[in-house]
Motif scaffolding. Structure first.
Motif, PDB file in Angstrom:
ATOM      1  N   PRO A  18      37.590  50.353  62.617  1.00  0.00           N
ATOM      2  CA  PRO A  18      38.030  51.749  62.711  1.00  0.00           C
ATOM      3  C   PRO A  18      37.222  52.463  63.800  1.00  0.00           C
ATOM      4  O   PRO A  18      36.006  52.279  63.890  1.00  0.00           O
ATOM      5  CB  PRO A  18      37.706  52.326  61.330  1.00  0.00           C
ATOM      6  CG  PRO A  18      37.320  51.162  60.473  1.00  0.00           C
ATOM      7  CD  PRO A  18      36.810  50.114  61.400  1.00  0.00           C
ATOM      8  N   VAL A  19      37.891  53.275  64.616  1.00  0.00           N
ATOM      9  CA  VAL A  19      37.177  53.987  65.671  1.00  0.00           C
ATOM     10  C   VAL A  19      37.549  55.458  65.649  1.00  0.00           C
ATOM     11  O   VAL A  19      38.701  55.817  65.418  1.00  0.00           O
ATOM     12  CB  VAL A  19      37.461  53.389  67.068  1.00  0.00           C
ATOM     13  CG1 VAL A  19      37.025  51.943  67.134  1.00  0.00           C
ATOM     14  CG2 VAL A  19      38.932  53.498  67.446  1.00  0.00           C
ATOM     15  N   PHE A  20      36.560  56.293  65.874  1.00  0.00           N
ATOM     16  CA  PHE A  20      36.787  57.723  66.074  1.00  0.00           C
ATOM     17  C   PHE A  20      35.730  58.237  67.036  1.00  0.00           C
ATOM     18  O   PHE A  20      34.534  58.242  66.718  1.00  0.00           O
ATOM     19  CB  PHE A  20      36.721  58.504  64.759  1.00  0.00           C
ATOM     20  CG  PHE A  20      36.840  59.994  64.971  1.00  0.00           C
ATOM     21  CD1 PHE A  20      38.058  60.564  65.311  1.00  0.00           C
ATOM     22  CD2 PHE A  20      35.724  60.815  64.883  1.00  0.00           C
ATOM     23  CE1 PHE A  20      38.167  61.928  65.545  1.00  0.00           C
ATOM     24  CE2 PHE A  20      35.825  62.177  65.113  1.00  0.00           C
ATOM     25  CZ  PHE A  20      37.046  62.736  65.446  1.00  0.00           C
ATOM     26  N   ASP A  21      36.160  58.622  68.227  1.00  0.00           N
ATOM     27  CA  ASP A  21      35.265  59.158  69.255  1.00  0.00           C
ATOM     28  C   ASP A  21      34.025  58.287  69.417  1.00  0.00           C
ATOM     29  O   ASP A  21      32.882  58.777  69.407  1.00  0.00           O
ATOM     30  CB  ASP A  21      34.869  60.597  68.911  1.00  0.00           C
ATOM     31  CG  ASP A  21      36.032  61.573  69.108  1.00  0.00           C
ATOM     32  OD1 ASP A  21      37.084  61.149  69.603  1.00  0.00           O
ATOM     33  OD2 ASP A  21      35.870  62.762  68.755  1.00  0.00           O
ATOM     34  N   ASP A  48      41.406  56.438  64.831  1.00  0.00           N
ATOM     35  CA  ASP A  48      41.588  57.554  63.891  1.00  0.00           C
ATOM     36  C   ASP A  48      41.742  58.871  64.651  1.00  0.00           C
ATOM     37  O   ASP A  48      41.016  59.828  64.425  1.00  0.00           O
ATOM     38  CB  ASP A  48      40.403  57.603  62.921  1.00  0.00           C
ATOM     39  CG  ASP A  48      40.649  58.527  61.742  1.00  0.00           C
ATOM     40  OD1 ASP A  48      41.816  58.890  61.483  1.00  0.00           O
ATOM     41  OD2 ASP A  48      39.659  58.891  61.074  1.00  0.00           O
ATOM     42  N   HIS A  49      42.724  58.888  65.585  1.00  0.00           N
ATOM     43  CA  HIS A  49      43.055  60.083  66.353  1.00  0.00           C
ATOM     44  C   HIS A  49      41.846  60.575  67.159  1.00  0.00           C
ATOM     45  O   HIS A  49      41.462  61.754  67.098  1.00  0.00           O
ATOM     46  CB  HIS A  49      43.562  61.191  65.422  1.00  0.00           C
ATOM     47  CG  HIS A  49      44.453  62.196  66.112  1.00  0.00           C
ATOM     48  ND1 HIS A  49      45.702  61.893  66.600  1.00  0.00           N
ATOM     49  CD2 HIS A  49      44.256  63.512  66.408  1.00  0.00           C
ATOM     50  CE1 HIS A  49      46.249  62.964  67.147  1.00  0.00           C
ATOM     51  NE2 HIS A  49      45.390  63.964  67.053  1.00  0.00           N
ATOM     52  N   SER A  50      41.274  59.670  67.943  1.00  0.00           N
ATOM     53  CA  SER A  50      40.111  60.013  68.762  1.00  0.00           C
ATOM     54  C   SER A  50      40.486  60.974  69.888  1.00  0.00           C
ATOM     55  O   SER A  50      41.639  61.030  70.334  1.00  0.00           O
ATOM     56  CB  SER A  50      39.496  58.749  69.368  1.00  0.00           C
ATOM     57  OG  SER A  50      39.013  57.894  68.372  1.00  0.00           O
ATOM     58  N   SER A  54      39.130  56.311  72.573  1.00  0.00           N
ATOM     59  CA  SER A  54      38.418  55.162  72.013  1.00  0.00           C
ATOM     60  C   SER A  54      39.326  53.958  71.818  1.00  0.00           C
ATOM     61  O   SER A  54      38.928  52.818  72.102  1.00  0.00           O
ATOM     62  CB  SER A  54      37.794  55.540  70.660  1.00  0.00           C
ATOM     63  OG  SER A  54      36.676  56.357  70.815  1.00  0.00           O
ATOM     64  N   GLY A  55      40.538  54.185  71.305  1.00  0.00           N
ATOM     65  CA  GLY A  55      41.430  53.060  71.035  1.00  0.00           C
ATOM     66  C   GLY A  55      41.767  52.251  72.271  1.00  0.00           C
ATOM     67  O   GLY A  55      41.530  51.031  72.317  1.00  0.00           O
ATOM     68  N   PRO A  56      42.334  52.881  73.313  1.00  0.00           N
ATOM     69  CA  PRO A  56      42.625  52.132  74.540  1.00  0.00           C
ATOM     70  C   PRO A  56      41.389  51.515  75.181  1.00  0.00           C
ATOM     71  O   PRO A  56      41.452  50.395  75.716  1.00  0.00           O
ATOM     72  CB  PRO A  56      43.258  53.192  75.450  1.00  0.00           C
ATOM     73  CG  PRO A  56      43.844  54.197  74.507  1.00  0.00           C
ATOM     74  CD  PRO A  56      42.892  54.249  73.349  1.00  0.00           C
ATOM     75  N   LEU A  57      40.263  52.216  75.128  1.00  0.00           N
ATOM     76  CA  LEU A  57      39.037  51.652  75.692  1.00  0.00           C
ATOM     77  C   LEU A  57      38.609  50.408  74.932  1.00  0.00           C
ATOM     78  O   LEU A  57      38.187  49.402  75.532  1.00  0.00           O
ATOM     79  CB  LEU A  57      37.916  52.700  75.659  1.00  0.00           C
ATOM     80  CG  LEU A  57      38.043  53.861  76.647  1.00  0.00           C
ATOM     81  CD1 LEU A  57      36.983  54.923  76.361  1.00  0.00           C
ATOM     82  CD2 LEU A  57      37.912  53.358  78.088  1.00  0.00           C
ATOM     83  N   ALA A  58      38.723  50.436  73.612  1.00  0.00           N
ATOM     84  CA  ALA A  58      38.384  49.265  72.816  1.00  0.00           C
ATOM     85  C   ALA A  58      39.303  48.096  73.154  1.00  0.00           C
ATOM     86  O   ALA A  58      38.852  46.953  73.299  1.00  0.00           O
ATOM     87  CB  ALA A  58      38.475  49.600  71.332  1.00  0.00           C
ATOM     88  N   MET A  59      40.589  48.376  73.285  1.00  0.00           N
ATOM     89  CA  MET A  59      41.539  47.310  73.607  1.00  0.00           C
ATOM     90  C   MET A  59      41.246  46.701  74.977  1.00  0.00           C
ATOM     91  O   MET A  59      41.314  45.479  75.154  1.00  0.00           O
ATOM     92  CB  MET A  59      42.954  47.864  73.564  1.00  0.00           C
ATOM     93  CG  MET A  59      43.450  48.191  72.167  1.00  0.00           C
ATOM     94  SD  MET A  59      43.551  46.723  71.096  1.00  0.00           S
ATOM     95  CE  MET A  59      44.903  45.855  71.888  1.00  0.00           C
TER      96      MET A  59
END
Length: 328
Positions: A18-21, A48-50, A54-59
């Motif tokens: 799970p990621v948030f900011d 979680d709606h960062s 965060s989501g695209p960066l993690a991917m």
């Protein structure tokens, strides 16, 4: 000498992150996942709606590291419990492991947990603590009493503070977990959820190694006073109910110690360290109302003298207690 894992051979484990900011910390987390031997079959990132992508960066980081990954984006912020549950709904492997985006893992973490879980509902490792400068400061939990406990026995350790409820230190059999094992409403979801899961388990494997690295960071949500902090006042009722239902009800002194350790003191401390106001005053009053003088006598009689004395000072001399707290 261990034989290097075959990257083409499935490990049977999916990791849910799970990621948030968390953009500032994702790189270290992904690099540690990439060093795992064996590697996970897939990493499921739940954004979680960062606000910081965060989501695209993690991917992007996972793709660059050669790790198969899936991104789930939540339409609004729902909290860590809901993010974990949403990731779990995507999981297909027989084993699942949750890793927080601002923490790291040792290269042998997956191997240790996967070996331990065989024949059990979930496996638990210990936690290496890392400060804001990256220095290891110790191991959070005491050594486990045995390699295998019944579920209620492990739940009792959690209740006594002899084990930690951190979701990321646990690898689960996917078919053991219900659809939504983590509380989606309250922020302080780990302890009550972990006790409920333990009470539902037949056996739990415990390992003495500490391959999960918890990075303490200033300003974390759990160390900040806000309206969610009041949820601590209802935590004992939610956490102890599964133990009672499982026939492992705590003694009166154990229950009193739990209420102080997990509800009264955290609520009072967060309020006393925050800027004073109506809400902080109400939180301190709420914490003090949960202290029962009769319980303090029982705590002292059971050998928990320091705990009883601290509660007595908070109850009788809250300003003095706050002053002492600020000097620590």
């Amino acid at each position: 000498m261990p034989v290097p894992a075959d990257p083409a051979r499935p490990s049977g484990v999916e990791v849910i992150v799970p990621v948030f900011d968390a953009a500032a910390h994702l790189g270290a987390c992904v690099r540690s996942l990439a060093r795992l031997e064996p590697r996970p079959d897939r990493v499921i990132v739940v954004d979680d709606h960062s606000h910081d992508h965060s989501g695209p960066l993690a991917m992007a980081a996972l793709t660059a590291a050669g790790l198969p990954a899936t991104l789930v984006t939540l339409p609004a912020r729902q909290g860590p419990g809901a993010a974990r549950n949403r990731g779990l709904a995507e999981a297909r492997a027989p084993l699942v492991w949750f890793v927080d985006a601002d923490d790291t893992v040792a290269p042998d973490a997956l191997r240790i947990l996967r070996a331990a879980i065989a024949g059990h509902d979930f496996a638990v490792c210990r936690t290496t603590l890392v400060d804001a400068e990256g220095t290891v400061t110790g191991i959070d939990e005491p050594p486990p009493p045995r390699a295998v406990l019944t579920g209620p026995e492990y739940a009792t350790l959690l209740m006594r503070g002899q084990a930690r409820a951190y979701a990321p230190t646990k690898m689960f059999r996917r078919d053991f977990l219900p659809d939504r094992p983590w509380d989606e409403v309250r922020r302080y979801e780990d302890l009550a959820s972990a006790i409920a899961l333990a009470c539902a388990a037949d056996t739990v494997a415990l390992v003495a190694a500490a391959p999960y690295r918890y990075h303490r960071r200033p300003g974390s949500a759990s160390a900040t006073f806000d309206p969610h902090t009041f949820e601590l006042s209802t935590l004992p009722d939610r956490a102890l109910a599964p133990l009672v239902a499982a026939g492992a009800a705590p003694t009166r002194s154990e229950s009193a110690a739990f209420v102080l350790r997990e509800s009264v003191f955290p609520l009072a401390h967060l309020a006393m360290r925050a800027d004073p106001g109506e809400d902080t005053a109400r939180a301190i009053a709420t914490a003090r109302r949960r202290i029962r003088p009769a319980d303090l006598i029982g705590l002292a009689a059971s050998g928990r003298i320091r705990l009883a004395l601290a509660a007595l000072v908070l109850l009788a001399f809250p300003r003095c207690y706050a002053q002492i707290l600020r000097t620590r």
